[in-house]
Motif scaffolding. Structure first.
Motif, PDB file in Angstrom:
ATOM      1  N   SER A  37      11.450  -3.378  -2.094  1.00 34.93           N
ATOM      2  CA  SER A  37       9.991  -3.415  -2.187  1.00 34.93           C
ATOM      3  C   SER A  37       9.491  -4.216  -3.379  1.00 34.93           C
ATOM      4  N   THR A  39       6.734  -2.782  -4.954  1.00 35.37           N
ATOM      5  CA  THR A  39       5.874  -1.785  -5.595  1.00 35.37           C
ATOM      6  C   THR A  39       6.615  -0.842  -6.515  1.00 35.37           C
ATOM      7  N   GLU A 269       4.497  -1.977   3.136  1.00 37.55           N
ATOM      8  CA  GLU A 269       3.916  -1.477   1.891  1.00 37.55           C
ATOM      9  C   GLU A 269       2.400  -1.340   2.040  1.00 37.55           C
TER      10      GLU A 269
END
Length: 326
Positions: A37, A39, A269
């Motif tokens: 990811s 994030t 996401e």
């Protein structure tokens, strides 16, 4: 399409096999998703070009080490993504979210993996049987077509479950953590029903991984199995052959088709940075280079090898036992 007792056996065996594999390797699944990811705390950071990054500490500013939130006194000119080891990620999740953090998303994972594996193995076995009757039996083309139909069916039916699972695995809070109900409500309120299918295009491309895996699996298994006069030894060798074939075929398929997983995770996401399959692919290449498309590959291989072996051995064993008692 008539459903026979044998079809039901494949359906049940697939569900049991998927459950066993998902439960055994859930922590590595969480780690892989975090590394993929943008994030997570060890995601993409903007740092000054030609200036060493710094982090704020109680007694002033010191060179940045490890993984933490940091700032720099210089102007921002360059983006980098630190390399994070699998063990480092595990330790950080355990430290900040507790042991339960390593099992985030297990609920929807099991909710998805049971019908997904059941539907896949059922569809694969059914298509393989049908195609063997009209084509040269047990050829790579039969396995490719059977795998594709199984993968397409499963992806279409279960994509919303995987989106929820990914969102839960990316949630980094210990207190007030995201629940499955909250996640479903939030996705629906923000995007409607279509929001549950974010990343489905990457999943369709990912069918190629399943196709590659089962073509290699059938080939490796047929080469490794051999006859033995001792029934017990024969059964043991068969299980070993299945485990090796499952692991090797998955490793080969993963290495070939892996970039779609990173793209799919980014599309799932929260936020609007990643909009489409092509845009996400090109953006990752631009910001992180080719290596960005392979983030988490080591963790995925470490997870997939035992996972695939567990799934295939469990599946074949359950089928054999159920056929004996039926």
């Amino acid at each position: 399409m008539d459903v026979t007792r044998k079809d039901v056996i494949h359906f049940i065996a697939g569900g049991i096999a998927g459950t066993a594999g998902a439960a055994a390797t859930c922590p590595l699944e969480v780690v892989k998703t975090r590394i993929q990811s943008s994030t997570a705390p060890f995601g993409l950071h903007i740092v000054p070009k030609d200036v060493p990054p710094f982090r704020v500490v109680p007694n002033g500013i010191m060179p940045h080490v490890g993984i933490s939130t940091w700032t720099s006194p210089a102007s921002v000119t360059e983006a980098v993504r630190p390399t994070v080891g699998m063990w480092h990620c595990i330790c950080r999740i355990k430290e900040t979210e507790g042991y339960r953090g390593l099992f985030k998303g297990l609920g929807p994972n099991l909710m998805g993996i049971i019908p997904a594996k059941a539907i896949y193995f059922f569809t694969y076995a059914k298509m393989k049987k049908l195609l063997n009757e009209v084509m040269n039996p047990d050829t790579p083309l039969v396995h490719i077509c059977s795998s594709f139909v199984g993968g397409f069916t499963v992806t279409t039916l279960t994509s919303p479950i995987w989106l929820v699972k990914t969102r839960l695995q990316l949630d980094q809070k210990r207190e007030g953590k995201l629940t499955m109900q909250k996640c479903v409500r939030r996705v629906y309120q923000q995007h409607g029903l279509s929001g549950f299918y974010k990343g489905v295009t990457a999943s369709y491309i990912g069918i190629s991984e399943t196709v590659i895996q089962f073509v290699f699996y059938e080939e490796i298994k047929s080469r490794l199995q051999f006859s033995n006069h001792d029934r017990m030894d024969e059964d043991l060798h068969t299980l070993i052959s299945i485990g090796i074939a499952g692991s090797l075929s998955k490793a080969i398929a993963t290495c070939i088709a892996y970039p779609h997983e990173v793209v799919r995770t980014r599309l799932r996401e929260e936020g609007t940075k990643y909009k489409s399959l092509a845009q996400t692919f090109l953006l990752i290449l631009q910001e992180e280079g080719k290596s960005g498309l392979y983030r988490g590959l080591t963790t995925q291989l470490v997870r997939q090898l035992p996972n695939s072996a567990i799934i295939m051995v469990t599946y074949e064993s359950v089928v054999k036992v159920m056929e004996l008692v039926s």
